[in-house]
Design a protein around this motif. Sequence first.
Motif, PDB file in Angstrom:
ATOM      1  N   GLN A 109      50.938  86.463  44.913  1.00 33.20           N
ATOM      2  CA  GLN A 109      49.682  86.058  46.065  1.00 33.20           C
ATOM      3  C   GLN A 109      50.202  86.771  47.351  1.00 33.20           C
ATOM      4  OE1 GLN A 109      46.677  84.952  46.140  1.00 33.20           O
ATOM      5  NE2 GLN A 109      46.936  84.585  43.827  1.00 33.20           N
ATOM      6  N   LEU A 110      51.730  86.610  47.347  1.00 28.56           N
ATOM      7  CA  LEU A 110      52.176  87.356  48.581  1.00 28.56           C
ATOM      8  C   LEU A 110      51.848  88.707  48.756  1.00 28.56           C
ATOM      9  CD1 LEU A 110      55.718  85.662  49.116  1.00 28.56           C
ATOM     10  CD2 LEU A 110      53.872  85.506  50.606  1.00 28.56           C
ATOM     11  N   LYS A 111      52.013  89.544  47.478  1.00 37.22           N
ATOM     12  CA  LYS A 111      51.755  90.896  47.359  1.00 37.22           C
ATOM     13  C   LYS A 111      50.438  91.108  47.846  1.00 37.22           C
ATOM     14  CE  LYS A 111      55.498  92.043  44.323  1.00 37.22           C
ATOM     15  NZ  LYS A 111      55.724  92.521  43.012  1.00 37.22           N
ATOM     16  N   HIS A 112      49.434  90.395  47.255  1.00 29.92           N
ATOM     17  CA  HIS A 112      47.929  90.290  47.533  1.00 29.92           C
ATOM     18  C   HIS A 112      47.438  90.289  48.972  1.00 29.92           C
ATOM     19  CE1 HIS A 112      43.783  90.104  46.543  1.00 29.92           C
ATOM     20  NE2 HIS A 112      43.671  89.183  47.411  1.00 29.92           N
ATOM     21  N   VAL A 113      48.147  89.397  49.673  1.00 29.20           N
ATOM     22  CA  VAL A 113      48.008  89.247  50.984  1.00 29.20           C
ATOM     23  C   VAL A 113      48.735  90.446  52.001  1.00 29.20           C
ATOM     24  CG1 VAL A 113      48.635  87.799  52.863  1.00 29.20           C
ATOM     25  CG2 VAL A 113      47.766  86.468  51.072  1.00 29.20           C
TER      26      VAL A 113
END
Length: 272
Positions: A227-231
Amino acid sequence: MTYCVGMRLNAGLVFLSDSRTNAGVDHIGTFRKMSVFETPGERMMVLMTAGNLSISQSVRELLSEYEDASGHTIWNAPNMYEAARILGETVKRVHERDAQSLSGFGIDFNVSMIFGGQIQGERCRLFQIYAAGNFIEAHDENTYFQIGEAKYGKPIIDRVVNPETSLDDAAKCALISMDSTLRSNISVGLPLDLLVYETGSLQVTRFTTIDEKNTYFQMIRDRWGQQLKHVFEGIEAPAWDPGSEAGAHPILNSDKPGCKPVMVKRKPDPDA
């Protein structure tokens, strides 16, 4: 080193601690940092420690039997403030006994603690105790305490946790905070102890020890990274100059007067 976090919420308390005590090249030590003092139906208190392990152990053992001048102990203190005061006095007793001899070997009296719980007749309370035996209490403006390697896991708690946060969300946040710390610092390690206390229970009802095989913590580690990479990928790259190519994106560059780097001029070579 270690990492422990305690949270005081309207719904109750959350405590999470790691178990690493040493992380040398050829020696990794573990020791559980969380201890529970409980009289079911009357009081439930949790102590988490960081710092010198021998000092922490001495404080914990003395605390279980220490009685102050008024006859109060950790087992009959009328409220959590008095229980925290008794813990502080215990720290001072250990300091009086051991600090000078430790100093002779070049060892500082290094200990910090998170102490919280509930005694029948009052609300849940949470304290941080320092090496001098003094302490502070968590309030709505600051609902949590950290000890040990706190910096890596602090940002997510600051953004998420407030007094209205549910116990499950706070536990999830604490585990994400711990995962961030585990990834950035070898001196913090599994297994973890997680205790979630609901206001009014007056006994331990939800506790687990988490190792590398725990499926929920594995999910936290995988999903949080994804999720961090997606954001991150969803945030536009910087637009340096205003123009049609920038569109509606915010402009990173500033054309204000004086917006230049500090330039260091090369001195003339006298032999040139």
